[in-house]
Design a protein around this motif. Structure first.
Motif, PDB file in Angstrom:
ATOM      1  N   UNK A  78       0.830  -1.216   0.000  1.00 22.72           N
ATOM      2  CA  UNK A  78       0.000   0.000   0.000  1.00 22.72           C
ATOM      3  C   UNK A  78       0.858   1.257   0.000  1.00 22.72           C
TER       4      UNK A  78
ATOM      5  N   UNK B 268       3.859   1.640  -1.124  1.00 22.30           N
ATOM      6  CA  UNK B 268       4.508   1.818  -2.418  1.00 22.30           C
ATOM      7  C   UNK B 268       3.563   2.472  -3.423  1.00 22.30           C
ATOM      8  N   UNK B 269       2.289   2.324  -3.188  1.00 22.35           N
ATOM      9  CA  UNK B 269       1.319   2.861  -4.147  1.00 22.35           C
ATOM     10  C   UNK B 269       0.515   3.997  -3.562  1.00 22.35           C
ATOM     11  N   UNK B 270       1.158   4.778  -2.733  1.00 20.88           N
ATOM     12  CA  UNK B 270       0.608   6.096  -2.430  1.00 20.88           C
ATOM     13  C   UNK B 270      -0.164   6.227  -1.136  1.00 20.88           C
TER      14      UNK B 270
END
Lengths: 665, 665
Positions: free
Chosen positions: B413, B415-417
């Protein structure tokens, strides 16, 4: 190093855009990636060809056909995300990313070198979506990414590849169970079912079958297919996406480890290795490389010709600016990737492996201690316990890639009268099984933890494998002693002490690579708890260290300082969390400057121990600690040591600056 | 404390040897154990009645009928071994062991008290075969025991009980897979399938079904039966032993959580609690205790009468010599077992829970930071994130008892903002998920780790729950900041800093119990990185600490020293691994004696950090560290603090001894 020829990015573009049938094109691109991955690994001196090759058809299929990244780019929030949980197959992914223009050729050719591409995936490299290298985390991460995409309303799907042996790690089943329950959707797992793990066949190490039944029971939608046939791969992906009801889809890709190079292919290669698969890790020697490259090249050229395309134009890889770090590259001594010593300072005739001494000591101790048993988590070759397994098969337990289970099993054995010696890499054992070690120690039993691959070197595999925290991870567990021997003799003595004499648990840190020099201990020296040993006298300063790698650097520093007229003592202190007060007073009284050289982070190891102990001295020396600050560098030993200012020259400089009146000498 | 009546050992012997039908006798013995376990938990002020009661028929069945321990004794190497992997059901086992004369009544009545029996199993107690309390290790251990028995040619079988929620831990599947592969034999797993875990139904938290299919897929022989019916239990055990082919047998015992007390029984109790089961942990208040005791007593008496036996003679439990440590015992504030503060020093009107402030801060921050998401591993109530779940259901993720999976999901999560805040007890999170935290941090993303139940207190649950290593476990991970706030206000500020401002990952240690006093911070104080705050001036010495528990003791020490004419400053330092050099110089220059009071082991936390930092001072103070040496004591807060010499009076004594010329005052 032989002549290394690479297929340039432009040639991939030409093949990818040629009007060929899709399956043939993908097969050709996969082989072209194999050829370039082989070059990168040969140049690096280490890497994992077996599973790079088994997974490459799937990787190529995903990147050139299935995913939208070639189109949207790796910066798009709506991109499809693909990464490999096992990570050691990354040379194939690098080759594919290079072919797509995402990773530069310069970087690809610096595999496992400082400033190049890491031995295991790191998000600092373009196109790498997740850090991996320690097994079993990928499905959880992929689910997190899919969750984030859904939550943020972003496009794109998530595909994570796992090994098959990797599924022995319990976290995978936690992750699948949660994926099935949470129904995040757009999540696919590809199992690279090549049937071999580090050391042997999965079904021999710890049987997975029926894998399909396990996955279905855990709520997954499962499709199995040939992982090298692009036609059936296409159908399999289509089916899994079409039927996405939120539960995880799993594609069991039946693959061949070493696929594409006949003598690396399973099962022939396993038979040829006498039951051990030789191409899991390590680079081939020159002749083997030539044969493998020729075989790939012939097939590629043949297909190119069949398809009526112009022959491939190759480019020759320029020589590395510094090849010294890879001089042992042909020796597949270790599955961790043929650790290369510091050749500049290596006397090859004297090279020894402390881990080999460890393995021999266990066999010898088995005769003296009938309660001794040895446990392994699929690293028996690297951990040098394969000989023990063969000698004492009834006292050896293989637990597969499941460190937590191994430790708790050992705890049960210790409670019922055995002396278990548990083996894995330090980074996995001390960390992943940390709570299990604490629990075991709390039962006041004794388990010996052999923590292999401790320290910074070899630095090629990268931060998932370099263990620079393990002493600190054990530091606050009551009763656990942490030791780090410096040569074969001290290793034997400390293993003997741990198995026969220690009252509670002992963690033994072991370098995995060849010792850069044989550390000479004084005649008659025998390790005694909390007591170090002076290797070299010197009145101006004192370097204190442990283990073959850093004691070599400390001795080199003292030698360099001697040339400058500074006399630095060097003390070997194998006890990282025990200090005998009498030895302390005798050794450090009157010393003004101490530099502790850690094969560890600067916290939680010998430096902190000595700092605490120095409080008992009326006039404690000034203490500095040189350790691995920040994330450990990936590179050759020379590169990594220099990067962290832990090479002899840097250490000498630091000592010189600290010695009053000598800084200018 | 109401009058507590215990069924004496002799009465168990009388019933056990009466000529009754076996099933009726076992049911009666089970209820008699329930009655005594209830008394022990009431007297302790905490404990886990729900699963004590669900498992008790199986426990009684094993001890009185199935196993050979009553016959051979617990010292026999040929004994059958039984233990519970979940561990929190141990009051029932203690009651049964007491009934068999193995655990003395005196010890039983000192449940969760120093010198009594631990809140979770410890092998120091007679009849306890394994330490547990942190979930998921038991099957591995049991396999190790069975292996040792076979290897050593010893008799006896091994039975391990697990919870059902516990099976969410991945280690169980590692262990079962290995058990099936290794075919050790004589190994049985009993799953206490009561369908509830800490907070909710297993099928709601993370569905297990079809559990049977999962177990069969993993190579187990599975029998399911009513876990309260001794007739079918007998048949089930017989079947599983008879068909032992080396693979693990699993008995899914379908049980009722709270069995035996109508208002504690699932599902009625879950409905009565509005979807939360209230009897997982914590002692009942006086009225509820009376009702439960009466119901059990009535049924027992009725059966005794039906069977024509003389009425039971009860004995009254003598009053505890020191009840102060259990004054909050009726408050089921926490599933960790109603943490009791130090009542002697508690100002009840000012009592606050820093964890409550934490939970409120998250809800407030959700409005300001849309990327904030919260993850939980089945401790939402204890971790005070239930309100967040209700307020922000789409930003809350329940991962079940699977800390490793939770951390790696958060990594994906992040890593994706997103900005994930991960919750569990510090002892589980920092330890079991340590490698996953390292891997996440290595991606240079930010995850906030809320490490609840940090520190020594409450000390009733014992060493599996008391977290005294977590700072040291994070210490060598680059980039991770560890903080430990002392009151609600500082908690809010640090959570805000972590979520909104910190660049990398942050671990926030949080006391789970009520603060023994509200620590008053200077007006206008706001936490700033690496900067502590002086709570009390004093020229003679300085105490440095953090968190509500130890700052209270430090302040108490300073108050006691003041009475003796020694002026001790008290500094709150919430940053355990960050020190601002200017603050350091300003605060410690001219100070001669510093005592760091750790809510942690004496290594790896603030003391080591300051010792390193002091090297920068021209005249560093003498530094002592008071921390939890050795294994943390189980007992009331008063008992545990005194045991470790961390109570105010002991600290005052230590400071007085260190202050020159004042030792005699």
């Amino acid at each position: 190093m032989p002549r290394l020829e690479l297929i340039p990015t432009g040639e991939f573009t030409r093949v990818a855009s040629a009007g060929l049938d899709a399956d043939g094109r993908l097969a050709l691109l996969s082989d072209m990636c194999r050829a370039n991955a082989l070059v990168a690994v040969k140049r690096a001196g280490s890497g994992h060809l077996g599973s790079t090759f088994s997974s490459l058809d799937v990787v190529a299929h995903l990147l050139w056909e299935e995913l939208n990244v070639a189109e949207l780019g790796f910066d798009s929030p709506d991109r499809d995300v693909f990464f490999s949980s096992k990570g050691h197959d990354v040379p194939g992914l690098y080759a594919a990313l290079n072919a797509l223009g995402v990773v530069s050729t310069e970087r690809l050719l610096r595999l496992r070198r400082l400033g190049g591409v890491d031995g295991h995936p790191d998000v600092g490299v373009p196109g790498i979506e997740a850090n991996s290298g320690s097994l079993g985390m990928g499905i959880s991460k992929a689910r997190g990414i899919a969750w984030a995409k859904r939550h943020l309303g972003r496009g794109g799907r998530v595909v994570v590849m796992t090994g098959d042996g990797e599924l022995q790690e319990g976290q995978n089943w936690e992750a699948l169970q949660a994926a099935a329950h949470q129904r995040v959707g757009r999540l696919l797992v590809v199992v690279d079912r090549n049937e071999l793990q580090s050391d042997k066949a999965t079904e021999e190490i710890l049987a997975l079958e029926s894998l399909e039944a396990k996955l279905v029971a855990f709520g997954c939608r499962v499709v199995s297919c040939d992982g090298h046939d692009h036609g059936v791969l296409r159908d399999a992906f289509r089916t899994l996406w079409r039927e996405d009801d939120g539960t995880p889809g799993v594609l069991i890709a039946r693959t061949i480890k070493g696929k594409g190079v006949s003598f690396m292919e399973h099962p022939a290669a396993l038979a040829a290795g006498g039951g051990t698969y030789r191409w899991h890790a390590g680079a081939p020697d020159d002749a083997t490389f030539a044969a493998a490259a020729a075989e790939l090249r012939d097939r590629i050229d043949g297909r190119i010709a069949e398809l009526g395309l112009d022959p491939l134009a190759l480019e020759v890889a320029p020589p590395l600016e510094d090849d010294r770090g890879t001089s042992l590259q042909g020796e597949p001594e270790s599955g961790a990737g043929a650790p290369a010593p510091k050749p500049a300072a290596t006397r090859r005739e004297a090279a020894e492996y402390v881990a080999a001494a460890y393995g021999e000591a266990l066999i010898e101790l088995a005769r003296r201690e009938p309660r001794l048993v040895v446990l392994d988590a699929d690293l028996a070759s690297d951990c040098r316990v394969r000989a023990f397994e063969l000698t004492e098969p009834h006292r050896f337990v293989e637990n597969g890639i499941a460190e937590q289970d191994m430790v708790s099993m050992a705890a049960g054995m210790a409670r019922h009268g055995l002396v278990p010696v548990v083996n894995s890499f330090a980074s996995f054992l001390a960390s992943r099984a940390n709570e299990q070690i604490y629990n075991q120690a709390s039962e006041r039993t004794k388990v010996v933890y052999a923590m292999h691959y401790a320290g910074l070197i070899p630095a090629g595999p990268g931060k998932s494998h370099q263990s620079l925290r393990d002493a600190s991870l054990m530091a606050a567990i009551p009763g656990v002693t942490v030791v780090h021997p410096c040569n074969g003799e001290e290793t034997r003595a400390l293993v003997e002490w741990a198995v026969l004499h220690a009252d509670e648990s002992v963690a033994i840190r072991l370098a995995i690579g060849p010792s850069p020099r044989r550390i000479e201990l004084p005649e008659g020296y025998a390790p005694a708890e909390g007591i170090g040993v002076t290797l070299r006298e010197g009145a101006d300063a004192m370097l204190v260290s442990y283990g073959p790698v850093m004691l070599h650097e400390a001795l080199t520093a003292a030698e360099l300082l001697g040339e400058r007229g500074i006399e630095a003592a060097v003390v070997a202190m194998p006890w990282l969390d025990r200090v005998d007060p009498d030895w302390l007073a005798a050794t450090f009284t009157g010393v003004r400057e101490v530099l502790v050289v850690e094969d560890h982070a600067p916290v939680g190891a010998l430096g902190d121990t000595l700092r605490r102990a120095f409080a008992a001295l009326p006039e404690p020396p000034a203490l500095q600690v040189a350790g691995v600050e920040g994330w450990p560098a990936c590179g050759t030993p020379v590169e990594a040591l220099r990067h962290h200012a832990l090479d002899g020259a840097s250490l000498a400089e630091r000592v010189a600056l600290a010695v009053p009146g000598r800084a200018g000498t």
